[in-house]
Scaffold this motif. Structure first.
Motif: not given
Length: 310
Positions: A36-60
């Motif tokens: 999976y790490r060989a796919h740069r686009s997949g890493l970008w997508g995973l990184g964005l999803l992790i960031l958005i998920a953390l923002i949603a969890v820490c919203a308050p």
């Protein structure tokens, strides 16, 4: 001595078999991650999803627990971007940035749960239709074809209209209308798996229908199901945004589609209040693109014949 030794040896063999199974799973996961790490686009997508998920969890913690309150709105109606409100305010004076953060919670939750429901229905129907031949498969596939030719959005709107306006209604409406594609793919994979020799050996050794489907067919179709799930989530989020924009979701919760609906009702389109319209639309596009990139990367890892490296 012999009586005491036999149970001990049996326990040791069971423990050893479990240890070997866990070791194989760890090695498989390690190989998957290396590929999976060989796919740069997949890493970008995973990184964005992790960031958005953390923002949603820490919203308050990030924007406060009362950011959605209408009575305690800190600003004036439809104020432009400023230092205090980087993305301006809505018609009630609430921060659009705060609403965007809270909207991630509902949009991601609906997308994930609706995709899970869709994949669960499609996997069960696909495996059953592929395993049982004859009229079982014929009936299931005709039902699948009926759902497949019907417009998904129209069916979802019809279900959301006749049911109560809530988040669970949207999840059910999306899940029960988007499973046919998964069912078709899983059925085709089930037919391919059941033509292999080890399935005949399992049946010859007394394996029943449940044993064959759960112990042999399901593990072999799971990679396909995993890749399909990541692709469906983005479609589910877009469908949720569409239903919310049409006013068919729960009006008491904040979602990105609901923000677009509120902006339209507030006259942001005609007034040119871009700060109210653009952020939720961009957020929907970014999340959908991220899941699509992850899905393409997972599909390429599980099916090396695709040869995608991007």
């Amino acid at each position: 001595m012999t009586t005491e030794t036999a149970p001990t040896e049996g326990v040791q063999k069971t423990t050893s078999a479990r240890s070997l199974a866990r070791a194989r799973k760890r090695r498989s996961l390690a190989r998957f991650w290396r590929s999976y790490r060989a796919h740069r686009s997949g890493l970008w997508g995973l990184g964005l999803l992790i960031l958005i998920a953390l923002i949603a969890v820490c919203a308050p913690l990030l924007v406060g627990s009362d950011a959605q309150s209408v009575t305690n709105a800190p600003g004036g109606p439809l104020e432009g971007p400023s230092g205090e409100f980087p993305l301006g305010t809505d018609q009630f004076g609430r921060s659009v940035l705060a609403l965007l953060v809270y909207g991630a919670r509902i949009s991601l939750t609906v997308g994930l749960l609706a995709a899970f429901l869709c994949v669960a229905i499609g996997t069960v129907i696909g495996i059953v239709a592929g395993h049982f031949r004859g009229w079982y498969s014929t009936v299931l596939m005709r039902i699948t074809d009926w759902f497949l030719v019907m417009p998904t959005l129209v069916l979802a709107i019809a279900l959301a209209t006749v049911m109560d306006r809530s988040m669970w209604t949207v999840i059910i409406a999306i899940g029960v209308t988007t499973w046919p594609t998964t069912a078709r793919l899983v059925r085709a994979q089930t037919l391919a798996v059941e033509s292999r020799p080890y399935i005949e050996r399992a049946r010859a050794l007394g394996g029943g229908h449940g044993h064959v489907m759960t112990r042999h067919v399901l593990p072999n179709v799971m990679p396909l199901v995993l890749a399909q799930t990541t692709m469906i989530i983005s479609s589910a989020i877009l469908t949720e945004a569409t239903l919310a924009f049409l006013g068919l979701s729960d009006p008491t919760v904040t979602s990105w589609g609901g923000m677009l609906q509120d902006a339209r009702e507030a006259g942001a389109v005609s007034a040119g209040d871009w700060w109210y319209l653009a952020p939720p639309g961009i957020a929907i596009a970014v999340v959908a693109l991220s899941f699509t990139l992850c899905g393409r990367a997972v599909e390429s890892v599980l099916n090396p014949k695709l040869g995608v490296r991007s």
